[in-house]
Motif scaffolding. Structure first.
Motif, PDB file in Angstrom:
ATOM      1  N   ASP A 163     -27.421  24.121  77.999  1.00 47.98           N
ATOM      2  CA  ASP A 163     -26.062  23.671  77.681  1.00 47.98           C
ATOM      3  C   ASP A 163     -25.628  22.609  78.683  1.00 47.98           C
ATOM      4  OD1 ASP A 163     -23.586  23.357  76.616  1.00 47.98           O
ATOM      5  OD2 ASP A 163     -22.943  25.445  76.870  1.00 47.98           O
ATOM      6  N   GLU A 164     -25.625  21.373  78.245  1.00 45.08           N
ATOM      7  CA  GLU A 164     -25.257  20.218  79.070  1.00 45.08           C
ATOM      8  C   GLU A 164     -26.027  20.188  80.390  1.00 45.08           C
ATOM      9  OE1 GLU A 164     -21.135  19.299  79.373  1.00 45.08           O
ATOM     10  OE2 GLU A 164     -20.637  20.237  77.467  1.00 45.08           O
ATOM     11  N   PRO A 165     -27.345  20.156  80.337  1.00 44.23           N
ATOM     12  CA  PRO A 165     -28.145  20.205  81.563  1.00 44.23           C
ATOM     13  C   PRO A 165     -27.992  18.985  82.462  1.00 44.23           C
ATOM     14  CG  PRO A 165     -29.525  19.644  79.695  1.00 44.23           C
ATOM     15  CD  PRO A 165     -28.178  20.023  79.133  1.00 44.23           C
ATOM     16  N   THR A 166     -27.456  17.877  81.929  1.00 42.64           N
ATOM     17  CA  THR A 166     -27.328  16.655  82.732  1.00 42.64           C
ATOM     18  C   THR A 166     -25.903  16.374  83.179  1.00 42.64           C
ATOM     19  OG1 THR A 166     -27.023  15.262  80.757  1.00 42.64           O
ATOM     20  CG2 THR A 166     -29.289  15.634  81.509  1.00 42.64           C
ATOM     21  N   ALA A 167     -24.975  17.295  82.902  1.00 47.31           N
ATOM     22  CA  ALA A 167     -23.544  16.997  83.099  1.00 47.31           C
ATOM     23  C   ALA A 167     -23.188  16.633  84.532  1.00 47.31           C
ATOM     24  CB  ALA A 167     -22.708  18.185  82.637  1.00 47.31           C
ATOM     25  N   ALA A 168     -23.773  17.304  85.526  1.00 46.12           N
ATOM     26  CA  ALA A 168     -23.391  17.076  86.924  1.00 46.12           C
ATOM     27  C   ALA A 168     -24.357  16.153  87.653  1.00 46.12           C
ATOM     28  CB  ALA A 168     -23.311  18.421  87.655  1.00 46.12           C
ATOM     29  N   LEU A 169     -25.255  15.516  86.924  1.00 48.98           N
ATOM     30  CA  LEU A 169     -26.340  14.799  87.569  1.00 48.98           C
ATOM     31  C   LEU A 169     -26.132  13.288  87.600  1.00 48.98           C
ATOM     32  CD1 LEU A 169     -29.364  16.727  86.027  1.00 48.98           C
ATOM     33  CD2 LEU A 169     -28.105  17.223  88.134  1.00 48.98           C
ATOM     34  N   ASP A 170     -26.725  12.640  88.615  1.00 53.70           N
ATOM     35  CA  ASP A 170     -26.715  11.189  88.675  1.00 53.70           C
ATOM     36  C   ASP A 170     -27.742  10.641  87.684  1.00 53.70           C
ATOM     37  OD1 ASP A 170     -29.272  11.362  89.876  1.00 53.70           O
ATOM     38  OD2 ASP A 170     -28.395  11.438  91.879  1.00 53.70           O
ATOM     39  N   LEU A 171     -27.788   9.316  87.572  1.00 50.67           N
ATOM     40  CA  LEU A 171     -28.646   8.700  86.558  1.00 50.67           C
ATOM     41  C   LEU A 171     -30.109   9.112  86.701  1.00 50.67           C
ATOM     42  CD1 LEU A 171     -27.220   5.067  86.450  1.00 50.67           C
ATOM     43  CD2 LEU A 171     -27.053   6.797  84.659  1.00 50.67           C
ATOM     44  N   ARG A 172     -30.600   9.087  87.914  1.00 53.43           N
ATOM     45  CA  ARG A 172     -32.011   9.399  88.141  1.00 53.43           C
ATOM     46  C   ARG A 172     -32.336  10.832  87.747  1.00 53.43           C
ATOM     47  NH1 ARG A 172     -34.351  11.389  92.851  1.00 53.43           N
ATOM     48  NH2 ARG A 172     -36.614  11.195  92.942  1.00 53.43           N
ATOM     49  N   HIS A 173     -31.472  11.762  88.134  1.00 58.08           N
ATOM     50  CA  HIS A 173     -31.768  13.164  87.864  1.00 58.08           C
ATOM     51  C   HIS A 173     -31.456  13.558  86.416  1.00 58.08           C
ATOM     52  CE1 HIS A 173     -31.725  13.374  92.364  1.00 58.08           C
ATOM     53  NE2 HIS A 173     -32.837  14.023  92.070  1.00 58.08           N
ATOM     54  N   GLN A 174     -30.567  12.832  85.751  1.00 61.78           N
ATOM     55  CA  GLN A 174     -30.407  13.044  84.312  1.00 61.78           C
ATOM     56  C   GLN A 174     -31.731  12.777  83.611  1.00 61.78           C
ATOM     57  OE1 GLN A 174     -27.213  10.802  82.526  1.00 61.78           O
ATOM     58  NE2 GLN A 174     -25.781  11.332  84.156  1.00 61.78           N
ATOM     59  N   ASP A 175     -32.329  11.656  83.956  1.00 61.04           N
ATOM     60  CA  ASP A 175     -33.602  11.281  83.354  1.00 61.04           C
ATOM     61  C   ASP A 175     -34.681  12.298  83.713  1.00 61.04           C
ATOM     62  OD1 ASP A 175     -34.979   8.990  81.880  1.00 61.04           O
ATOM     63  OD2 ASP A 175     -36.258   9.191  83.645  1.00 61.04           O
ATOM     64  N   GLN A 176     -34.675  12.749  84.958  1.00 68.00           N
ATOM     65  CA  GLN A 176     -35.684  13.699  85.417  1.00 68.00           C
ATOM     66  C   GLN A 176     -35.602  15.027  84.662  1.00 68.00           C
ATOM     67  OE1 GLN A 176     -34.933  16.151  88.847  1.00 68.00           O
ATOM     68  NE2 GLN A 176     -36.780  15.366  89.839  1.00 68.00           N
ATOM     69  N   VAL A 177     -34.388  15.561  84.517  1.00 65.35           N
ATOM     70  CA  VAL A 177     -34.226  16.855  83.857  1.00 65.35           C
ATOM     71  C   VAL A 177     -34.623  16.775  82.388  1.00 65.35           C
ATOM     72  CG1 VAL A 177     -32.482  18.487  83.033  1.00 65.35           C
ATOM     73  CG2 VAL A 177     -32.542  17.834  85.438  1.00 65.35           C
ATOM     74  N   LEU A 178     -34.216  15.722  81.696  1.00 64.76           N
ATOM     75  CA  LEU A 178     -34.607  15.607  80.286  1.00 64.76           C
ATOM     76  C   LEU A 178     -36.109  15.367  80.143  1.00 64.76           C
ATOM     77  CD1 LEU A 178     -32.962  15.848  77.661  1.00 64.76           C
ATOM     78  CD2 LEU A 178     -31.605  15.711  79.742  1.00 64.76           C
ATOM     79  N   ALA A 179     -36.704  14.684  81.124  1.00 59.89           N
ATOM     80  CA  ALA A 179     -38.153  14.506  81.092  1.00 59.89           C
ATOM     81  C   ALA A 179     -38.860  15.851  81.251  1.00 59.89           C
ATOM     82  CB  ALA A 179     -38.590  13.540  82.196  1.00 59.89           C
ATOM     83  N   GLN A 180     -38.318  16.727  82.093  1.00 59.74           N
ATOM     84  CA  GLN A 180     -38.896  18.057  82.256  1.00 59.74           C
ATOM     85  C   GLN A 180     -38.701  18.891  80.989  1.00 59.74           C
ATOM     86  OE1 GLN A 180     -40.833  19.142  84.586  1.00 59.74           O
ATOM     87  NE2 GLN A 180     -40.616  17.429  85.989  1.00 59.74           N
ATOM     88  N   ALA A 181     -37.544  18.752  80.355  1.00 61.67           N
ATOM     89  CA  ALA A 181     -37.314  19.454  79.091  1.00 61.67           C
ATOM     90  C   ALA A 181     -38.301  18.963  78.031  1.00 61.67           C
ATOM     91  CB  ALA A 181     -35.880  19.249  78.631  1.00 61.67           C
ATOM     92  N   ARG A 182     -38.533  17.665  78.045  1.00 61.57           N
ATOM     93  CA  ARG A 182     -39.503  17.083  77.109  1.00 61.57           C
ATOM     94  C   ARG A 182     -40.899  17.619  77.396  1.00 61.57           C
ATOM     95  NH1 ARG A 182     -40.285  15.823  72.282  1.00 61.57           N
ATOM     96  NH2 ARG A 182     -42.245  14.720  72.031  1.00 61.57           N
ATOM     97  N   ARG A 183     -41.221  17.757  78.677  1.00 65.28           N
ATOM     98  CA  ARG A 183     -42.528  18.289  79.081  1.00 65.28           C
ATOM     99  C   ARG A 183     -42.715  19.709  78.558  1.00 65.28           C
ATOM    100  NH1 ARG A 183     -44.449  18.835  85.438  1.00 65.28           N
ATOM    101  NH2 ARG A 183     -46.258  20.195  85.088  1.00 65.28           N
ATOM    102  N   LEU A 184     -41.649  20.513  78.588  1.00 64.80           N
ATOM    103  CA  LEU A 184     -41.729  21.872  78.045  1.00 64.80           C
ATOM    104  C   LEU A 184     -42.064  21.847  76.558  1.00 64.80           C
ATOM    105  CD1 LEU A 184     -38.614  23.516  79.762  1.00 64.80           C
ATOM    106  CD2 LEU A 184     -41.021  23.900  80.336  1.00 64.80           C
ATOM    107  N   ALA A 185     -41.409  20.939  75.831  1.00 65.13           N
ATOM    108  CA  ALA A 185     -41.666  20.847  74.396  1.00 65.13           C
ATOM    109  C   ALA A 185     -43.101  20.408  74.114  1.00 65.13           C
ATOM    110  CB  ALA A 185     -40.672  19.881  73.752  1.00 65.13           C
ATOM    111  N   VAL A 186     -43.573  19.436  74.855  1.00 66.40           N
ATOM    112  CA  VAL A 186     -44.944  18.955  74.671  1.00 66.40           C
ATOM    113  C   VAL A 186     -45.942  20.084  74.925  1.00 66.40           C
ATOM    114  CG1 VAL A 186     -46.699  17.409  75.610  1.00 66.40           C
ATOM    115  CG2 VAL A 186     -44.400  16.548  75.150  1.00 66.40           C
TER     116      VAL A 186
END
Length: 272
Positions: A163-186
């Motif tokens: 639920d809103e995993p990137t809400a409190a994050l800066d640009l770099r870490h927003q990208d990082q967290v969604l990349a990790q979420a993508r890695r889980l799906a892959v």
């Protein structure tokens, strides 16, 4: 096909207000589904229903064809992990203690032998390993959010709800967290994430599900869903959808732009 989370005709009212109305959504292994929509659309409520935290007034949610209410708590914790919007702790736990909480479903199983390795890897992947001994309330909001996400990674479940995993994050870490979420799906997990940034959703999601007024108004690939007319209508604000380096970028039109300081009035224009 394996694990599948299915919401069928889900409706829910809270405080006398209808929040969800006959929502149906399937989530399959190996895909990341982004829930998007304006404030109050029902995104977090739908995620709560799909997590089993909010029982629907009508309809049903099943995991592997079994109603969520029928799952035992321990077995459910081994099948799905949930990242809430807020990350509050009543006690002064160290960051590593919080991440280790994600391993609790695996106590007294053979997977318990991997706890130290899994916790360290989760903290490394979210760049919070250096904060392992820090007391969580002393961390910044973004650091706490990454510690909470590391806990989700450490839980190692085939279904991940964010639920809103990137809400409190800066640009770099927003990208990082969604990349990790993508890695889980892959890797084969089914991942559902409430996301506000449509450009980030387009970059990482296999499917984008658009909610408005408690209903699903679009569900498909980013290219299918991110239509300027549809998005402009749902958000009640015009947007342009551009392609940059092969990826879709959603840009809101600035209708209320204000000239920056020391700018001559005649040199300022707004493109509508």
């Amino acid at each position: 096909m394996g694990l599948m989370l299915r919401a069928s005709g889900v409706s829910l009212s809270l405080g006398g207000h209808r929040v969800l109305h006959e929502v149906s959504l399937d989530v399959r292994p190996g895909e990341l589904v982004a829930l998007v929509g304006p404030n109050g659309a029902g995104k977090s409520t739908l995620l709560g229903v799909m997590a089993g935290d909010l029982p629907p007034d009508a309809g049903a949610v099943t995991l592997d064809d079994v109603d969520l209410a029928a799952w035992k708590h321990l077995e459910l914790a081994r099948r799905r992990s949930v990242l809430p919007q807020e990350h509050r702790l009543a006690f002064g736990f160290r960051a590593v203690d919080v991440v280790r909480m994600g391993r609790s479903p695996w106590v007294r199983t053979h997977r318990e032998d991997d706890d130290d390795r899994v916790v360290a890897e989760a903290m490394q992947r979210t760049e919070v390993l250096e904060h392992a001994e820090r007391i969580v309330p002393t961390l910044s909001g973004g650091e706490r959010a990454r510690v909470a996400f590391a806990r989700i990674l450490a839980q190692e479940t085939p279904l991940v709800l964010l639920d809103e995993p990137t809400a409190a994050l800066d640009l770099r870490h927003q990208d990082q967290v969604l990349a990790q979420a993508r890695r889980l799906a892959v890797a084969g997990s089914a991942v559902v994430a409430v996301v506000h940034d449509l450009t980030i959703a387009a970059a990482y999601a296999d499917r984008i599900c658009v909610l408005a007024g408690g209903e699903i108004v679009a569900d498909g690939t980013p290219a299918e869903v991110l239509d300027p007319e549809l998005i402009g209508r749902v958000y009640e604000h015009p947007v342009d959808v551009l392609t940059h380096q092969g990826r879709l970028v959603v840009v809101p039109r600035r209708l209320h732009a204000v000239p920056p300081p020391d700018t001559e009035e005649g040199s300022w224009s707004v493109v509508r």
